[in-house]
Design a protein around this motif. Sequence first.
Motif, PDB file in Angstrom:
ATOM      1  N   VAL A   4       0.848  -1.189   0.000  1.00 54.47           N
ATOM      2  CA  VAL A   4       0.000   0.000   0.000  1.00 54.47           C
ATOM      3  C   VAL A   4       0.885   1.241   0.000  1.00 54.47           C
ATOM      4  O   VAL A   4       1.690   1.439   0.923  1.00 54.47           O
ATOM      5  CB  VAL A   4      -0.920   0.030   1.243  1.00 54.47           C
ATOM      6  CG1 VAL A   4      -1.772   1.303   1.234  1.00 54.47           C
ATOM      7  CG2 VAL A   4      -1.800  -1.203   1.280  1.00 54.47           C
ATOM      8  N   LYS A   7       1.218   8.381   1.721  1.00 51.51           N
ATOM      9  CA  LYS A   7       1.657   9.725   1.357  1.00 51.51           C
ATOM     10  C   LYS A   7       2.258  10.482   2.533  1.00 51.51           C
ATOM     11  O   LYS A   7       3.145  11.302   2.359  1.00 51.51           O
ATOM     12  CB  LYS A   7       0.465  10.518   0.804  1.00 51.51           C
ATOM     13  CG  LYS A   7      -0.171   9.900  -0.434  1.00 51.51           C
ATOM     14  CD  LYS A   7      -1.387  10.705  -0.868  1.00 51.51           C
ATOM     15  CE  LYS A   7      -2.053  10.086  -2.097  1.00 51.51           C
ATOM     16  NZ  LYS A   7      -3.266  10.842  -2.503  1.00 51.51           N
ATOM     17  N   GLU A  11      -0.557   8.368   7.759  1.00 45.14           N
ATOM     18  CA  GLU A  11      -1.022   7.206   7.005  1.00 45.14           C
ATOM     19  C   GLU A  11      -0.135   5.996   7.279  1.00 45.14           C
ATOM     20  O   GLU A  11      -0.630   4.876   7.420  1.00 45.14           O
ATOM     21  CB  GLU A  11      -1.020   7.522   5.506  1.00 45.14           C
ATOM     22  CG  GLU A  11      -2.090   8.501   5.086  1.00 45.14           C
ATOM     23  CD  GLU A  11      -2.145   8.712   3.585  1.00 45.14           C
ATOM     24  OE1 GLU A  11      -3.077   9.392   3.116  1.00 45.14           O
ATOM     25  OE2 GLU A  11      -1.256   8.199   2.881  1.00 45.14           O
ATOM     26  N   ARG A  42     -10.707   9.162   5.052  1.00 46.09           N
ATOM     27  CA  ARG A  42     -10.326   9.056   3.641  1.00 46.09           C
ATOM     28  C   ARG A  42      -9.370   7.885   3.408  1.00 46.09           C
ATOM     29  O   ARG A  42      -9.516   7.135   2.443  1.00 46.09           O
ATOM     30  CB  ARG A  42      -9.686  10.361   3.151  1.00 46.09           C
ATOM     31  CG  ARG A  42     -10.654  11.513   2.966  1.00 46.09           C
ATOM     32  CD  ARG A  42     -10.007  12.628   2.151  1.00 46.09           C
ATOM     33  NE  ARG A  42      -8.816  13.148   2.794  1.00 46.09           N
ATOM     34  CZ  ARG A  42      -8.796  14.179   3.640  1.00 46.09           C
ATOM     35  NH1 ARG A  42      -9.946  14.794   3.943  1.00 46.09           N
ATOM     36  NH2 ARG A  42      -7.675  14.612   4.166  1.00 46.09           N
ATOM     37  N   PHE A  43      -8.398   7.740   4.298  1.00 41.32           N
ATOM     38  CA  PHE A  43      -7.410   6.674   4.129  1.00 41.32           C
ATOM     39  C   PHE A  43      -8.057   5.307   4.300  1.00 41.32           C
ATOM     40  O   PHE A  43      -7.776   4.370   3.533  1.00 41.32           O
ATOM     41  CB  PHE A  43      -6.274   6.857   5.132  1.00 41.32           C
ATOM     42  CG  PHE A  43      -5.137   5.885   4.956  1.00 41.32           C
ATOM     43  CD1 PHE A  43      -4.414   5.855   3.777  1.00 41.32           C
ATOM     44  CD2 PHE A  43      -4.794   4.998   5.964  1.00 41.32           C
ATOM     45  CE1 PHE A  43      -3.357   4.949   3.607  1.00 41.32           C
ATOM     46  CE2 PHE A  43      -3.748   4.097   5.807  1.00 41.32           C
ATOM     47  CZ  PHE A  43      -3.031   4.081   4.618  1.00 41.32           C
ATOM     48  N   GLU A  45     -11.136   4.551   3.712  1.00 37.93           N
ATOM     49  CA  GLU A  45     -11.955   4.309   2.530  1.00 37.93           C
ATOM     50  C   GLU A  45     -11.090   3.841   1.364  1.00 37.93           C
ATOM     51  O   GLU A  45     -11.468   2.926   0.621  1.00 37.93           O
ATOM     52  CB  GLU A  45     -12.702   5.587   2.161  1.00 37.93           C
ATOM     53  CG  GLU A  45     -13.662   5.411   0.995  1.00 37.93           C
ATOM     54  CD  GLU A  45     -14.458   6.671   0.682  1.00 37.93           C
ATOM     55  OE1 GLU A  45     -15.250   6.653  -0.277  1.00 37.93           O
ATOM     56  OE2 GLU A  45     -14.280   7.676   1.409  1.00 37.93           O
ATOM     57  N   ARG A  46      -9.905   4.450   1.210  1.00 39.65           N
ATOM     58  CA  ARG A  46      -8.983   4.046   0.152  1.00 39.65           C
ATOM     59  C   ARG A  46      -8.515   2.599   0.363  1.00 39.65           C
ATOM     60  O   ARG A  46      -8.398   1.831  -0.605  1.00 39.65           O
ATOM     61  CB  ARG A  46      -7.800   5.016   0.123  1.00 39.65           C
ATOM     62  CG  ARG A  46      -6.764   4.706  -0.959  1.00 39.65           C
ATOM     63  CD  ARG A  46      -6.036   5.968  -1.404  1.00 39.65           C
ATOM     64  NE  ARG A  46      -5.287   6.596  -0.343  1.00 39.65           N
ATOM     65  CZ  ARG A  46      -4.010   6.330  -0.089  1.00 39.65           C
ATOM     66  NH1 ARG A  46      -3.359   5.422  -0.810  1.00 39.65           N
ATOM     67  NH2 ARG A  46      -3.373   6.967   0.868  1.00 39.65           N
ATOM     68  N   LEU A  47      -8.240   2.232   1.629  1.00 49.89           N
ATOM     69  CA  LEU A  47      -7.810   0.868   1.917  1.00 49.89           C
ATOM     70  C   LEU A  47      -8.912  -0.142   1.608  1.00 49.89           C
ATOM     71  O   LEU A  47      -8.650  -1.220   1.056  1.00 49.89           O
ATOM     72  CB  LEU A  47      -7.388   0.746   3.382  1.00 49.89           C
ATOM     73  CG  LEU A  47      -6.127   1.503   3.806  1.00 49.89           C
ATOM     74  CD1 LEU A  47      -5.887   1.323   5.291  1.00 49.89           C
ATOM     75  CD2 LEU A  47      -4.918   1.046   3.011  1.00 49.89           C
ATOM     76  N   ASP A  49     -11.455   0.307  -0.571  1.00 52.58           N
ATOM     77  CA  ASP A  49     -11.691   0.286  -2.009  1.00 52.58           C
ATOM     78  C   ASP A  49     -10.630  -0.527  -2.748  1.00 52.58           C
ATOM     79  O   ASP A  49     -10.919  -1.181  -3.760  1.00 52.58           O
ATOM     80  CB  ASP A  49     -11.716   1.718  -2.570  1.00 52.58           C
ATOM     81  CG  ASP A  49     -12.950   2.492  -2.129  1.00 52.58           C
ATOM     82  OD1 ASP A  49     -13.901   1.851  -1.643  1.00 52.58           O
ATOM     83  OD2 ASP A  49     -12.951   3.735  -2.250  1.00 52.58           O
ATOM     84  N   SER A  50      -9.381  -0.486  -2.250  1.00 48.89           N
ATOM     85  CA  SER A  50      -8.288  -1.203  -2.914  1.00 48.89           C
ATOM     86  C   SER A  50      -8.213  -2.669  -2.490  1.00 48.89           C
ATOM     87  O   SER A  50      -7.455  -3.444  -3.076  1.00 48.89           O
ATOM     88  CB  SER A  50      -6.953  -0.517  -2.610  1.00 48.89           C
ATOM     89  OG  SER A  50      -6.626  -0.659  -1.233  1.00 48.89           O
TER      90      SER A  50
END
Length: 292
Positions: A4, A7, A11, A42-43, A45-47, A49-50
């Motif tokens: 993963v 940034k 995170e 946000r982070f 959600e990104r985890l 989604d991926s």
Amino acid sequence: MMQVPVKKGPEREMLEFIRSQLRFVEMDVSAHCSARPEAMSRFMERLRDSGAVVPCGVSGGLRYLTAWGPQEAVKIDAMDKAGELTAKRARSYLLELIEGAAAEGVSVDIPTSKPGTDHERKIWQFISAHRHFTNGDVMAAFPENPLETMGFLRALRAAKVVKFWGREKATAFYTVHSPKEQRVAAKDLRSSTEGAIWSAIRIKRRFRPLELHQALLPTRPELSQDEVTRYCRTLNKAGYIKPPKPTKKITCETPFNLVNNTGPLPPHSQRVTVIVDPNEDRISYSPLGQVQ
């Protein structure tokens, strides 16, 4: 375990934490990591989604996630439903997964709640002696081995021993004390002599030690003028209060202004026991930091 990209530091902190858990709820992440709520949301959600984190069942009304992939998620959920996910079994299973991740080149922190080396014991004594601390505080106190120092802090966070305490601007503070311990300590501080004087200072904001003593006498008849003046000298040295004009001698008549109102708990001096080696004429150990 999926690679993963991260940034920012917060995170990375979140990713290290969730990878060190067999399963977790989002409340765990907010309790032990320092990212701001919107950035954390946000982070996460990104985890999701991926596919870097996946659902891991529902237990006790809580929805669990895991970073160990969908196949492991099914196994973990099944173990929980079968009543097999004891603390001992969960740790054993987690260590197996961590060992497998290491073989694939992914390093994961192994949770620990106890120091195992002299260096770790010194770090533990340091952080447990403070109501809260920053990573920078610990790194400054133990500069000789930064990798081991930060690794131990991450391992304590992974074991849910180190918790996020709060933030001042960009600085994140952590603690190893439970909310109950902090409430008891705060109550004791507020009810102390220093707590009474500090409260009077925060109310008056401009004062003389003599005026503070007179204001406190009805409720603190045992309080002496010297105690009030001594505490004012301490606060002056630390930059919490200042006289309008520089003065060399501070007396009960010296006027002061409150210039650093950090909150209701009184700043206080902390005395610690150090070990002195008379053979080498030096302090060989101090619980508040590394001795050179």
